[in-house]
Enzyme design. Sequence first.
Site, short mmCIF file in Angstrom:
data_model
loop_
_atom_site.label_atom_id
_atom_site.label_comp_id
_atom_site.label_asym_id
_atom_site.label_seq_id
_atom_site.Cartn_x
_atom_site.Cartn_y
_atom_site.Cartn_z
N LYS A 272 -8.67 7.76 -18.93
CA LYS A 272 -9.01 8.35 -20.23
C LYS A 272 -7.78 8.33 -21.15
O LYS A 272 -7.30 7.28 -21.50
CB LYS A 272 -9.58 9.75 -20.00
CG LYS A 272 -10.59 9.84 -18.83
CD LYS A 272 -11.85 9.04 -19.04
CE LYS A 272 -12.71 8.89 -17.79
NZ LYS A 272 -13.07 10.09 -17.09
N TYR B 135 -16.72 17.81 -14.51
CA TYR B 135 -17.11 16.40 -14.48
C TYR B 135 -18.14 16.15 -13.37
O TYR B 135 -17.93 16.56 -12.22
CB TYR B 135 -15.85 15.55 -14.26
CG TYR B 135 -16.12 14.09 -14.13
CD1 TYR B 135 -16.63 13.37 -15.20
CD2 TYR B 135 -15.87 13.42 -12.94
CE1 TYR B 135 -16.89 12.01 -15.07
CE2 TYR B 135 -16.12 12.07 -12.81
CZ TYR B 135 -16.63 11.37 -13.88
OH TYR B 135 -16.89 10.03 -13.76
N ASP C 294 -7.72 19.78 -13.13
CA ASP C 294 -8.07 18.46 -13.68
C ASP C 294 -7.74 18.52 -15.17
O ASP C 294 -8.43 19.16 -15.96
CB ASP C 294 -9.56 18.20 -13.44
CG ASP C 294 -10.03 16.86 -14.02
OD1 ASP C 294 -9.33 16.30 -14.89
OD2 ASP C 294 -11.11 16.40 -13.61
N ARG D 171 0.85 -1.20 0.00
CA ARG D 171 0.00 0.00 0.00
C ARG D 171 0.89 1.25 0.00
O ARG D 171 0.53 2.28 -0.56
CB ARG D 171 -0.96 0.00 1.19
CG ARG D 171 -1.77 1.29 1.28
CD ARG D 171 -3.10 1.20 2.06
NE ARG D 171 -3.11 0.28 3.16
CZ ARG D 171 -2.55 0.51 4.35
NH1 ARG D 171 -1.93 1.64 4.60
NH2 ARG D 171 -2.61 -0.41 5.31
C1 LIG Z 1 -13.55 10.46 -15.83
C2 LIG Z 1 -13.18 11.77 -15.26
C3 LIG Z 1 -12.90 11.91 -13.89
C4 LIG Z 1 -13.02 10.77 -12.92
O1 LIG Z 1 -12.08 9.79 -13.14
P1 LIG Z 1 -12.34 8.21 -12.85
O2 LIG Z 1 -11.07 7.59 -13.34
O3 LIG Z 1 -13.55 7.80 -13.61
O4 LIG Z 1 -12.53 8.07 -11.38
C5 LIG Z 1 -12.53 13.17 -13.45
N1 LIG Z 1 -12.45 14.23 -14.28
C6 LIG Z 1 -12.72 14.12 -15.59
C7 LIG Z 1 -12.62 15.33 -16.46
C8 LIG Z 1 -13.11 12.91 -16.12
O5 LIG Z 1 -13.41 12.83 -17.41
#
Ligand SMILES: *Cc1c(COP(=O)(O)O)cnc(C)c1O
Length: 379
Positions: free
Chosen positions: A195, A98, A170, A46
Amino acid sequence: MEFGTKAIHAGAEPDPSTGAIMTPIYQTSTYVQEAPGKNKGYEYARSQNPTREALETALAALENGKYGLCFSSGVAATDAVIKLLAPGDEVIAASDMYGGTYRLFTKVFEKFGIKFHFVDMQDAANISKYINANTKLIWLETPTNPLMNIVDIQAVANLAKGKNIIVCVDNTFASPYLQNPLDMGADIVMHSATKYLGGHSDVIHGCLVMNDKDLKDKLYFIQKSCGAVPGPQDCFLVLRGIKTLHVRMERHSENGEKIAHFLKNHPKVGKVYWPGFEDHPGHAIAKKQMRSFGGMISFTLKDETIAAANKVLSSTKLFSLAESLGGVESLINHPASMTHASIPREERIKNGLSDSLIRLSVGIEGADDLIEDLKKAIG
Ligand SMILES: *Cc1c(COP(=O)(O)O)cnc(C)c1O
């Protein structure tokens, strides 16, 4: 070093025991110690895992940061950032972002006494009126999901400077190939590596990158104390995905540009949201802070009924109807009922996210095939 070279070499050392060129998947929970306290720097997985560390090094390099930290998902990475805060602290967050981030902020963290202000950040000056002595964090996305609004990262960072406010971006939509927020003064970059970084729709993963050692130590403490760490197999998949990030992003951007123009010229299409258009309100800033404009596009039909949108959403063959984005294959999505269903309708509409908006994640297939697919579906 050029981006493509970093994408392939950063964090990749031949395995010390065998010389394996690819980072091994260290599928272990613990490490044998020679004597109590005498070990090779690895105690329990961890806290430390070599596969994860290789990925953390690679991610830091791609974002021009000093430190990377990996999490079991994008929202787990976001969760760790909010856990830097204490009751009474205030966060200024972008009003268009998001849905899962909005849900985490409002449904999980508000009840712990953290206050969130949701602000339209297309004009960075809007943020100033919400800054007070309790403001500890500014959270933004750019381009925003799904309306492709652009926020001037440098302008926001300047507003926060000297005020002990952390700016976290983000950067999921842009990926480190298109944009590097730390270079523009942000303190933390967050990614859903699910993504573009992973890029093949086969892993859930998140990360944070930063330069400040003190901030890294605090976030590492949260990472190991709260335990939302990714497994080594998932880290390997992201490491593997990263090696082609630059090649994929170039094709995503090329295809995105062709499809954005096709949609704009289509008689049945209403508005097309893509920052590469010169008449996009954020175009000049996007041009300044992004390498190119990516493969994310949203649009409406002139017929704004949900039935018309549904027909397109269920008629494409190459664009699969699915949540998520950033994979090699093209996806089509209905934000109002899918990715952004967790935002109350009233809030959504106020921010310009209509019931009939359609979002595309343009993949790296042949652009002409993708255009043909949309042509048939739109009719
Ligand atoms: C998908 C996404 C998230 C969340 O990420 P996960 O891997 O699904 O937990 C956060 N911000 C954006 C812009 C996203 O597209």
